[in-house]
Each structure stands twice: as structure tokens, then as C-alpha cells.
Design an enzyme around this catalytic site. Structure first.
Site, mmCIF file in Angstrom:
data_model
loop_
_atom_site.group_PDB
_atom_site.id
_atom_site.type_symbol
_atom_site.label_atom_id
_atom_site.label_comp_id
_atom_site.label_asym_id
_atom_site.label_seq_id
_atom_site.Cartn_x
_atom_site.Cartn_y
_atom_site.Cartn_z
ATOM 1 N N SER A 12 51.170 38.882 26.584
ATOM 2 C CA SER A 12 51.476 37.567 27.159
ATOM 3 C C SER A 12 50.244 36.650 27.108
ATOM 4 O O SER A 12 50.374 35.438 26.949
ATOM 5 C CB SER A 12 52.003 37.692 28.591
ATOM 6 O OG SER A 12 51.019 38.221 29.424
ATOM 7 N N ASN A 13 49.074 37.223 27.220
ATOM 8 C CA ASN A 13 47.869 36.396 27.119
ATOM 9 C C ASN A 13 47.615 35.955 25.680
ATOM 10 O O ASN A 13 47.169 34.834 25.440
ATOM 11 C CB ASN A 13 46.666 37.138 27.706
ATOM 12 C CG ASN A 13 46.754 37.211 29.219
ATOM 13 O OD1 ASN A 13 46.689 36.196 29.894
ATOM 14 N ND2 ASN A 13 46.964 38.402 29.751
ATOM 15 N N LEU A 87 35.021 48.761 22.724
ATOM 16 C CA LEU A 87 34.369 48.400 21.460
ATOM 17 C C LEU A 87 33.004 49.072 21.383
ATOM 18 O O LEU A 87 32.328 49.230 22.393
ATOM 19 C CB LEU A 87 34.178 46.887 21.372
ATOM 20 C CG LEU A 87 35.447 46.059 21.211
ATOM 21 C CD1 LEU A 87 35.086 44.591 21.078
ATOM 22 C CD2 LEU A 87 36.250 46.519 20.007
ATOM 23 N N ASN A 101 36.464 39.212 27.778
ATOM 24 C CA ASN A 101 37.551 40.088 28.229
ATOM 25 C C ASN A 101 38.160 39.490 29.495
ATOM 26 O O ASN A 101 37.481 38.845 30.291
ATOM 27 C CB ASN A 101 37.001 41.485 28.547
ATOM 28 C CG ASN A 101 38.090 42.440 28.994
ATOM 29 O OD1 ASN A 101 39.171 42.497 28.409
ATOM 30 N ND2 ASN A 101 37.824 43.193 30.052
ATOM 31 N N HIS A 103 40.162 40.312 32.979
ATOM 32 C CA HIS A 103 40.387 41.438 33.892
ATOM 33 C C HIS A 103 41.134 40.943 35.137
ATOM 34 O O HIS A 103 40.784 39.900 35.692
ATOM 35 C CB HIS A 103 39.050 42.081 34.290
ATOM 36 C CG HIS A 103 39.239 43.336 35.072
ATOM 37 N ND1 HIS A 103 39.538 44.545 34.468
ATOM 38 C CD2 HIS A 103 39.227 43.563 36.405
ATOM 39 C CE1 HIS A 103 39.694 45.462 35.418
ATOM 40 N NE2 HIS A 103 39.509 44.901 36.596
ATOM 41 N N GLY A 142 29.256 48.529 28.341
ATOM 42 C CA GLY A 142 29.760 49.093 29.603
ATOM 43 C C GLY A 142 31.107 48.476 29.972
ATOM 44 O O GLY A 142 31.313 47.290 29.738
ATOM 45 N N VAL A 143 31.972 49.256 30.589
ATOM 46 C CA VAL A 143 33.316 48.763 30.898
ATOM 47 C C VAL A 143 33.275 47.735 32.041
ATOM 48 O O VAL A 143 32.765 48.029 33.121
ATOM 49 C CB VAL A 143 34.245 49.946 31.290
ATOM 50 C CG1 VAL A 143 35.651 49.437 31.594
ATOM 51 C CG2 VAL A 143 34.277 50.973 30.186
ATOM 52 N N ASP A 144 33.803 46.545 31.781
ATOM 53 C CA ASP A 144 33.902 45.460 32.776
ATOM 54 C C ASP A 144 32.551 45.077 33.380
ATOM 55 O O ASP A 144 32.461 44.693 34.544
ATOM 56 C CB ASP A 144 34.869 45.860 33.925
ATOM 57 C CG ASP A 144 36.282 46.095 33.412
ATOM 58 O OD1 ASP A 144 36.651 45.501 32.399
ATOM 59 O OD2 ASP A 144 36.996 46.883 34.055
ATOM 60 N N GLU A 173 45.209 34.293 35.125
ATOM 61 C CA GLU A 173 44.586 34.771 33.884
ATOM 62 C C GLU A 173 44.765 33.763 32.765
ATOM 63 O O GLU A 173 43.838 33.473 32.012
ATOM 64 C CB GLU A 173 45.236 36.084 33.437
ATOM 65 C CG GLU A 173 44.818 37.269 34.263
ATOM 66 C CD GLU A 173 45.469 38.547 33.783
ATOM 67 O OE1 GLU A 173 46.319 38.513 32.873
ATOM 68 O OE2 GLU A 173 45.123 39.594 34.338
HETATM 69 C C1 GRF Z 1 46.218 41.579 31.740
HETATM 70 O O1 GRF Z 1 46.511 41.813 33.094
HETATM 71 C C2 GRF Z 1 44.724 41.597 31.571
HETATM 72 O O2 GRF Z 1 44.022 41.193 32.684
HETATM 73 C C3 GRF Z 1 44.424 43.022 31.330
HETATM 74 O O3 GRF Z 1 45.550 43.503 30.619
HETATM 75 C C4 GRF Z 1 46.691 42.713 30.896
HETATM 76 C C5 GRF Z 1 47.277 42.290 29.599
HETATM 77 O O4 GRF Z 1 48.519 41.666 29.677
HETATM 78 N N1 GRF Z 1 43.173 43.195 30.689
HETATM 79 P P1 GRF Z 1 49.192 41.120 28.358
HETATM 80 O O5 GRF Z 1 49.273 42.242 27.349
HETATM 81 O O6 GRF Z 1 48.344 39.985 27.847
HETATM 82 O O7 GRF Z 1 50.548 40.641 28.750
#
Ligand code: GRF
Length: 192
Positions: A12-13, A87, A101, A103, A142-144, A173
Site C-alpha cells: 500500500s505504501n 540490506l 525505511n 516503520h 542495524g535494524v531500525d 505512514e
Molecule cells: C508498513 O506498516 C510499514 O511501516 C512497515 O511495513 C508495512 C508495509 O505495508 N515497514 P505495505 O506493504 O506498504 O502495505
């Protein structure tokens, strides 16, 4: 600006970036490849928009394959939009400060390995947080852990469920993702 968008899920993003490009909200920005680490709905979204997709399986040389694709397509910036793999350092270094990224929490809270999807929101509610939100951060190995580029908050209401919180955070987001890509573009133009 030539973007590669990395995905693992619903996308969706990714869709939000595709729409913003098509609606000319992101001028001089193209999505030149979508890279997926598994079969997922995001691939269909990319194909529907006519974007080239690379599906990489996590075998020993997968990072080399990704690197070669990014180079051959002259990718300038990378967006991890729900990408669940990590990565390698070569990529993080080469595109330093050019990888972001998304989150679904207010980092540094509720980040790190295993903190993704509904788990994040379950933990937030379990700990009786009154606020949550979404973060865009620069990617390091490092993660996040990279520096935060943008955050937006929302309230966690008394009757909140992980699902309802996830919906709220998803909306945030999408806002900060597009704003962050604009920031990257401005920086690339030397206008920050
Ligand atoms: C989102 O909640 C993002 O924050 C996380 O993964 C999810 C991805 O959603 N990293 P989509 O695949 O973009 O719908």
C-alpha cells in the site's frame, strides 16, 4: 531522482508513491524498479503501473544481484516500503543517507528485530502507551537504527485495538513517506 522501492507485502505504501508520481506530486522522480524478496501483492501493483519488478530469493549471492540491478539502473535513492529483509553493508554504505525505511512506531520505541506488522501495535497497547505513530528513518546496517528523518504521532485511545491502531498509523505512514521523498529530492538538489 531514480527510485528503487523494496517490498515484501501488500504494497500500500508503494501504491502511495506510484499515485503521487502519476498525480505529479513528485516531479522529476521516477520509480525505476521494484524489488521484492518474496511473492507478494506489491508485485501486482508494480506491474499494473508498468514498473519493472525484480523478485530476488534470499540465496547466498542475492545482495550482489540487487547491487548489480541498482547500479545498472542508476538508482539514486532507495525506499524500503514494508521490506522485511535486511540490506547488506555494501548497499547501505554506497547509498548512505539515500535509503529510507518506514516503520509503524515512534522509533526508537518498538523497533528492532521481530518488531513489524501487528506485533508493534500489540506491544504499544499492552504497554498502555497514550501515543504512537509512524517514522521514516535513514537506513543503516542495524535494524531500525538510522537517524530519524520524519515522524508523525497519533493518540492511542482507551478502546484501541491493534487493528484500529494499525489503520491510524498506516494513514500517517503515507503522509510522511511522500514528505520524506520530497526532502530527499530537495537534498539532492542541494536545497536543504
Ligand atoms: C508498513 O506498516 C510499514 O511501516 C512497515 O511495513 C508495512 C508495509 O505495508 N515497514 P505495505 O506493504 O506498504 O502495505
Amino acid at each position: 531522482m531514480r527510485l528503487a522501492v523494496f517490498v515484501s507485502g501488500n504494497g500500500s505504501n508503494l501504491q502511495c508513491i506510484i499515485d503521487a508520481v502519476q498525480q505529479k506530486m513528485l516531479n522529476e522522480i521516477t520509480i525505476d524498479v521494484v524489488i521484492a524478496d518474496r511473492d507478494c501483492f506489491a508485485i501486482q501493483r508494480a506491474e499494473q503501473a508498468g514498473i519493472e519488478v525484480m523478485l530476488v530469493t534470499r540465496k547466498s549471492n542475492w545482495a550482489d544481484e540487487i547491487y548489480a540491478t541498482l547500479k545498472s539502473k542508476q538508482i539514486s535513492h532507495i525506499v524500503l516500503a514494508g521490506f522485511l529483509s535486511i540490506l547488506n553493508n555494501t548497499i547501505c554504505e554506497e547509498w548512505k543517507n539515500k535509503i529510507i525505511n518506514l516503520h509503524p512506531s515512534l522509533l526508537p520505541k518498538y523497533g528492532g528485530k521481530g518488531m513489524y506488522g501487528l506485533k508493534v501495535h500489540q506491544e504499544v497497547i499492552k504497554n498502555k502507551e497514550t501515543q504512537s505513530g509512524a517514522t521514516v528513518h535513514y537506513v543503516t546496517e542495524g535494524v531500525d537504527e538510522g537517524n530519524i528523518l520524519m515522524q508523525k504521532t497519533c493518540s492511542v485511545d482507551l478502546n484501541e485495538t491493534p487493528d484500529s491502531l494499525q489503520k491510524k498509523v498506516h494513514l500517517l505512514e503515507k503522509e510522511i513517506l511522500i514528505e520524506s521523498i520530497k526532502v530527499l529530492y530537495a537534498k539532492a538538489q542541494g536545497a536543504d
